[in-house]
Write a protein that holds these residues in place. Structure first.
Motif, short mmCIF file in Angstrom:
data_model
loop_
_atom_site.label_atom_id
_atom_site.label_comp_id
_atom_site.label_asym_id
_atom_site.label_seq_id
_atom_site.Cartn_x
_atom_site.Cartn_y
_atom_site.Cartn_z
N ASP A 67 -57.53 -79.26 -9.74
CA ASP A 67 -57.97 -79.18 -8.13
C ASP A 67 -57.36 -78.12 -7.30
O ASP A 67 -58.00 -77.76 -6.46
CB ASP A 67 -57.58 -80.62 -7.54
N ASN A 113 -60.88 -80.66 -15.65
CA ASN A 113 -61.17 -81.97 -14.84
C ASN A 113 -61.83 -82.87 -15.90
O ASN A 113 -61.49 -84.11 -15.97
CB ASN A 113 -61.94 -81.85 -13.58
N VAL A 151 -68.22 -80.38 -4.11
CA VAL A 151 -67.04 -81.39 -4.46
C VAL A 151 -67.33 -82.71 -3.62
O VAL A 151 -67.66 -82.81 -2.54
CB VAL A 151 -65.55 -80.66 -3.62
N THR A 170 -59.40 -75.14 -5.14
CA THR A 170 -59.30 -74.86 -3.67
C THR A 170 -58.89 -73.58 -3.32
O THR A 170 -58.67 -73.30 -1.94
CB THR A 170 -58.32 -75.96 -3.09
#
Length: 193
Positions: A147, A166, A74, A151
């Motif tokens: 996102d 994304n 990332v 995570t």
């Protein structure tokens, strides 16, 4: 999978195939206002040839290295901001501020516009509650869902879904309405899990 959304062939998908990296680099170079020509690149090429605005020709050579399994996948916020501003058509460049013989200042970015204005941008971390907040745009909502998924120690299929979300969020203005609606529905589903 339905015929409307066939399964991805991971051996042929340019999104997941390293053989297409030279093509991706050439496409990225073509979007720069500072590069006047980029030679066509094909999957499997190991070089990309281009010419800058001054007419100087350059050759980029791709040399593969053994991937580091511990490397982060990332981009850091400051890298993403510098790349986004530096690649925008209204800016000539953006860079992290680096006083002579000193380390980079990761909180300060210098940006120069095409009209000659130079700005010093200060990056300050601010924390907002995530919960059920509404985002400024549907694209931001889709990107936020991606996102959150990335995570959460995602599986390979979840990572692929997040990468696709994304991509749709980053290219929101060029996507058609059905794809936008599908991405928003997927983002809502992910938010409720």
């Amino acid at each position: 999978m339905t015929t409307e959304f066939p399964p991805i062939d991971h051996d042929k998908s340019p999104l997941l195939d390293a053989d297409h990296d030279a093509v991706r680099i050439a496409d990225a170079l073509r979007s720069s206002p500072h590069i006047t020509f980029v030679a066509p690149a094909a999957p499997g090429d190991e070089t990309v040839w281009f010419r800058d605005a001054d007419g100087t020709g350059f050759e980029l050579s791709l040399a593969a290295v053994e991937p580091d399994p511990d490397a982060e996948r990332v981009a850091y916020a400051w890298d993403a901001v510098v790349a986004a501003i530096g690649n925008h058509r209204h800016f000539i460049r953006a860079a992290l501020k680096q006083p002579s013989f000193e380390p980079l200042n990761l909180n300060t970015i210098t940006a120069l516009t095409r009209t000659g204005n130079e700005y010093t941008l200060t990056l300050t971390a601010g924390y907002r509650p995530v919960g059920d907040q509404e985002h400024a745009t549907p694209a931001a909502d889709v990107a936020h869902a991606a996102d959150r998924l990335l995570t959460s120690d995602p599986s390979d299929s979840e990572r692929a879904a997040a990468d696709l979300l994304n991509y749709v969020a980053a290219t929101w203005d060029t996507q058609d309405l059905p794809l936008r609606e599908h991405a928003q529905a997927l983002a809502r589903t992910l938010r409720t899990q």
